[in-house]
Motif scaffolding. Structure first.
Motif, short mmCIF file in Angstrom:
data_model
loop_
_atom_site.label_atom_id
_atom_site.label_comp_id
_atom_site.label_asym_id
_atom_site.label_seq_id
_atom_site.Cartn_x
_atom_site.Cartn_y
_atom_site.Cartn_z
N ALA A 221 0.95 -1.17 -0.03
CA ALA A 221 -0.06 -0.11 0.05
C ALA A 221 0.78 1.13 0.04
CB ALA A 221 -0.86 0.14 1.07
N LEU A 222 1.82 1.22 0.79
CA LEU A 222 2.78 2.45 0.89
C LEU A 222 3.41 2.48 -0.49
CD1 LEU A 222 4.44 1.82 4.49
CD2 LEU A 222 2.62 3.70 3.72
N SER A 223 3.92 1.54 -1.00
CA SER A 223 4.65 1.57 -2.38
C SER A 223 3.72 2.27 -3.47
CB SER A 223 5.24 -0.19 -2.81
OG SER A 223 4.17 -0.68 -3.19
N LEU A 224 2.57 2.01 -3.30
CA LEU A 224 1.60 2.39 -4.34
C LEU A 224 1.26 3.85 -3.96
CD1 LEU A 224 -0.58 -0.68 -4.71
CD2 LEU A 224 0.86 0.08 -6.33
N GLY A 225 1.78 4.58 -3.09
CA GLY A 225 1.28 5.86 -2.81
C GLY A 225 0.36 6.24 -1.92
N TYR A 226 -0.30 5.17 -1.20
CA TYR A 226 -1.25 5.20 -0.05
C TYR A 226 -0.52 5.46 1.17
CZ TYR A 226 -4.21 3.43 -3.82
OH TYR A 226 -4.88 3.32 -5.08
N ASP A 227 -1.42 5.74 2.33
CA ASP A 227 -0.85 6.05 3.61
C ASP A 227 -0.56 4.89 4.58
OD1 ASP A 227 -3.34 5.52 4.44
OD2 ASP A 227 -3.96 7.78 5.10
N GLY A 228 -1.23 3.72 3.83
CA GLY A 228 -1.06 2.51 4.62
C GLY A 228 -2.13 2.12 5.80
N SER A 229 -2.83 3.18 6.08
CA SER A 229 -4.10 2.96 7.11
C SER A 229 -4.98 2.02 6.82
CB SER A 229 -4.56 4.53 7.37
OG SER A 229 -5.35 4.92 6.18
N ASN A 230 -5.23 1.66 5.56
CA ASN A 230 -6.19 0.78 5.02
C ASN A 230 -5.61 0.13 3.95
OD1 ASN A 230 -8.48 -0.97 4.20
ND2 ASN A 230 -9.99 0.83 4.70
N VAL A 231 -5.05 -1.15 4.19
CA VAL A 231 -4.45 -1.82 3.16
C VAL A 231 -5.39 -2.38 1.99
CG1 VAL A 231 -2.97 -2.81 5.05
CG2 VAL A 231 -4.83 -4.09 4.45
N TYR A 232 -6.68 -2.18 2.18
CA TYR A 232 -7.30 -2.66 1.15
C TYR A 232 -7.45 -1.62 -0.12
CZ TYR A 232 -9.31 -6.45 3.85
OH TYR A 232 -9.34 -7.52 4.58
N ASP A 233 -6.69 -0.54 0.24
CA ASP A 233 -6.48 0.59 -0.98
C ASP A 233 -5.52 -0.19 -2.23
OD1 ASP A 233 -7.77 2.39 0.26
OD2 ASP A 233 -6.02 3.13 1.33
#
Length: 768
Positions: A432-444
């Motif tokens: 999730a972090l590698s894709l640019g999301y904040d990691g708070s919800n891995v389903y992103d």
């Protein structure tokens, strides 16, 4: 014109059987309709509950509340561990329930109401205003509560049909009817959810907390209210002697169920096929994360996939009659493997909008097969409980859930598999972090087409493996519909003789059992006819419709006669069980036990467990003798331990008449509470304040008496269980000799009924 005639026939039949069941059946049309419509309400709760209860991948917990897979796994693990004592408590409550309302009906109300209230509380908790730890603790506590109340309600509703009729074909028909009606509830929920979500949030998302807070209280409250039709309008019918009293201690019932081979077949199928549902969330993910269709289209898709369950509900009774439950289960599970395989290439095509429609076709086929399979498993579970009563003499349905805790242990051992698959496939914080999301919800991560295809493919592969594993145990299931009918017939015969021996046999209640005995006497010594469809095939070649019709009729008649012969043989074997070498050996052991007395039966010489295991087992008779010797050796061992622990100075006889007194007092208390509630209602309507206060005080006292009575019954049950374990070989010997004595009075029972039937015929004859 023909349609009008069919409608008229249905209405006439409905009026005739509204309060009286058809010949050979046990349920009135009023009961069936109440069960179906009430089931429609119950299904709102049963559908909504799992939408909220914690599991890895649960949309509400993971996507809406925002708890990650690993914390979810820990909370799930703790809630499952809590289910061990709660399930044992539930089993004990069901098996020792002695209410005028029955074994399961009382819990439709008493467990349904708290389930509905917990559901409302669950969605309205202010997650956004509290910290992470508070959220975790609340979710854990609410799930522990639901482990008891929701599972109890679900178990009571699902199992109720098992005791509404002892007729396996009628149960299958009723399950089919109620399934058609009750499953409208999930279809409505699935259809309404995306449309309501769009209206509430203005977006194509199902995972907004506002959606849950608007819709789920409606689902829970309306569902509970409608389900009360079941509580009010159905009646349980367990085949048992009037005077039979169940006092089941947990460990005794646990051991009894553990010896039921069919229980293990059904349970094992679920335990080793746990991965079959891994791909269940894919179509929702595709809509929410890949945005491949609109909210309206998704509502139509959920309606289509939901309605795929409609047709098997209608077709199930026909398939069961034609092919039998085992053959259908094997076929449906093998087809599931095929349909899951079709999904694998579909979920990898994330770029086109057609993929969700292709996936819909696969899921429709899977839902059709799965629904048919689930309907059969429901019927099979009822048959397995009849078999349990046949081999043990007790109706201990609730203990099946307790022994099923073994499955919970297996689930704990395998529960890491799905979270691990999620994590390894890319559903984790790192990705999730590698894709640019904040990691708070891995389903992103699922917004990314590449990872969506990768994760979906892994889950489909897991479902294929689960479906393959699920089908294997059913190859060992051999309890046919005919044998189940024979088992129920034997239970009715046993109840007849037990009531005779206890001097409570009523001639007006004997007709069915007498008919079974007469049919057994007429058919037991006939040879089955060879049955094939060669005659039908030959008739078809003539192109003569009348010949084909006659050939089918002859084939059906031969099948029915063979069924009667098989049932008659088991009934005849029961009636003459004490004339066989095995029966005579049982009687001889019993006489020696009784001669030795309660304080000396342990000294009676019987084969040890090692000697019993060494006995020959080449023929069925030798297997039966070896089995009986093993059972007796085990009972003697348990009795010796119980005497040493509880009766070192000699066994104290338990006076079982205390149950008669306590049960009579409980019945009177229940009637008094019922009358007081009605009086209170009248007093409130008249606004009589003094009378209201008096009746409230009276009800408080009656409820206190009820609690004390139940405590006394439980104490008596515990004392009886200890005594029974210590004296079981001796008491079984007494019971066996009493049963043998009762069976010698068959001619007298038949003569009594003949006299009654003749006098009834004379009294009902028209006067000239």
């Amino acid at each position: 014109m023909k349609l009008i005639e069919q409608v008229k026939h249905f209405l006439t039949t409905a009026a005739t059987y509204w309060k009286k069941p058809p010949e050979g059946r046990y349920m009135t049309y009023k009961e069936i309709l109440s069960l179906a419509v009430g089931g429609f309400g119950a299904k709102f709760l049963i559908w909504a509950g799992p939408q909220l209860m914690i599991s890895v991948g649960n949309a509400f917990i993971c996507n809406t509340v925002g708890i990650g897979p690993m914390p979810v796994y820990v909370i799930w693990l703790l809630s499952i561990l809590s289910s061990f004592p709660l399930t044992a408590l539930r089993a004990r409550m069901i098996d020792n329930t002695r209410s005028m309302k029955g074994k399961y009906r009382p819990y439709i109300f008493s467990m349904g109401l708290p389930t509905a209230l917990l559901g409302v509380l669950y969605v309205w908790f202010p997650y956004e205003k509290v910290g992470t730890l508070t959220t975790y603790v609340f979710v854990l506590l609410i799930n522990i509560a639901l482990q008891f109340f929701y599972n109890f309600f679900n178990d009571a509703y699902t199992s109720l049909v098992n005791v509404l009729s002892p007729n396996t074909i009628e149960r299958s028909d009723v399950i089919s009817v109620k399934s058609v009606v009750e499953n409208l509830a999930p279809s409505i929920c699935s259809f309404v959810m995306p449309l309501a979500a769009r209206a509430i949030t203005g977006e194509n998302t199902l995972y907004d907390m506002r959606v849950y807070r608007v819709l789920f209280p409606l689902f829970f409250i309306a569902g509970f209210t409608i389900s009360m039709l079941i509580y009010v309008n159905t009646e349980e019918k367990i085949v048992q002697a009037k005077t039979h009293v169940i006092q089941v201690k947990f460990i005794d019932a646990f051991k009894a169920v553990a010896k039921n081979k069919y229980f293990w077949v059904i349970s094992l199928a679920g335990w080793i096929g746990f991965l079959e549902g891994a791909s269940g969330s894919l179509i929702g993910w595709m809509y929410n994360y890949q945005q491949v269709c609109t909210a309206t289209q998704y509502s139509i898709i959920t309606l289509i996939t939901g309605n795929a369950s409609f047709w098997p509900m209608l077709l199930a009774p026909y398939f069961i009659r034609k092919y039998g439950k085992k053959r259908i289960l094997l076929t449906t599970n093998l087809l599931n493997v095929l349909f899951f395989s079709f999904m694998a290439p579909v979920v990898r095509q994330t770029g086109a909008s057609w993929i969700i429609w292709a996936l819909t076709i696969c899921i429709c086929a899977n839902n059709f097969i799965t629904t048919l399979s689930n309907l059969l498993v429901t019927g099979i579970n009822a048959d397995v409980r009849d078999y349990q009563q046949y081999i043990t003499g007790e109706r201990i349905d609730g203990m099946f859930s307790a022994v099923g805790l073994i499955g919970t242990v297996i689930s704990l051992a395998t529960s890491f598999v799905l979270p691990t698959l999620y994590d390894r496939a890319g559903l984790n914080e790192t990705v999730a972090l590698s894709l640019g999301y904040d990691g708070s919800n891995v389903y992103d991560v699922l917004y990314d087409p590449g990872y969506f295809a990768q994760i979906s493919t892994v889950l489909v592969a897991a479902s294929i493996i689960g479906a393959i594993m699920n089908v294997i145990p059913y190859f060992f299931y051999d309890l046919t519909e005919t044998r189940q009918k024979a088992i129920v017939a034997v239970l009715k015969i046993r109840a007849l003789f037990e009531d005779y021996g206890n001097h409570v046999l009523r001639e007006d209640k004997m007709a069915e059992a007498v008919e079974i005995i007469r049919e057994a006497q007429a058919y037991a010594h006939r040879e089955p006819s060879p049955v094939s469809k060669d005659g039908i095939r030959a008739a078809r070649k003539t192109h003569d419709k009348e010949q084909v019709k006659a050939a089918r009729k002859a084939h059906r008649k031969a099948m029915e006669e063979n069924e009667k012969i098989e049932i008659a043989r088991l009934v005849d074997l029961e009636l003459h069980r004490f004339d066989t070498p095995e029966g005579k050996a049982e009687l001889e052991n019993a006489r020696r036990m009784i001669a030795a007395g309660l304080d000396g039966f342990l000294q009676v010489s019987i084969p040890t467990k090692a000697q019993a295991k060494a006995m020959p087992k080449s023929t069925q008779q030798e297997k039966d003798r070896r089995r009986d010797a093993l059972i007796l050796a085990e009972k003697m061992k348990s009795a010796r331990k119980a005497i040493q622990k509880y009766f070192p100075n000699g066994i104290e006889v338990f006076d079982s008449s205390i149950f008669d007194t306590l049960f009579e007092a409980e019945d009177q208390n229940e009637l008094a509470i019922h009358d007081a509630i009605l009086e209170l209602k009248g007093a409130r309507e008249q606004k009589n304040t003094a009378e209201i206060e008096r009746l409230k005080a009276q009800l408080k006292q009656l409820h206190a008496e009820k609690v004390q009575l139940r405590r006394s019954i439980q104490e008596a049950t515990d004392r009886h269980s200890i005594y029974y374990r210590a004296a079981q070989p001796y008491l079984d010997a007494q019971k066996l000799l009493t049963q043998q004595e009762n069976y010698t009075h068959l001619d007298e029972i038949l003569a009594r009924y003949e006299t009654y039937a003749a006098s009834k015929a004379v009294s009902s004859a028209p006067q000239v």
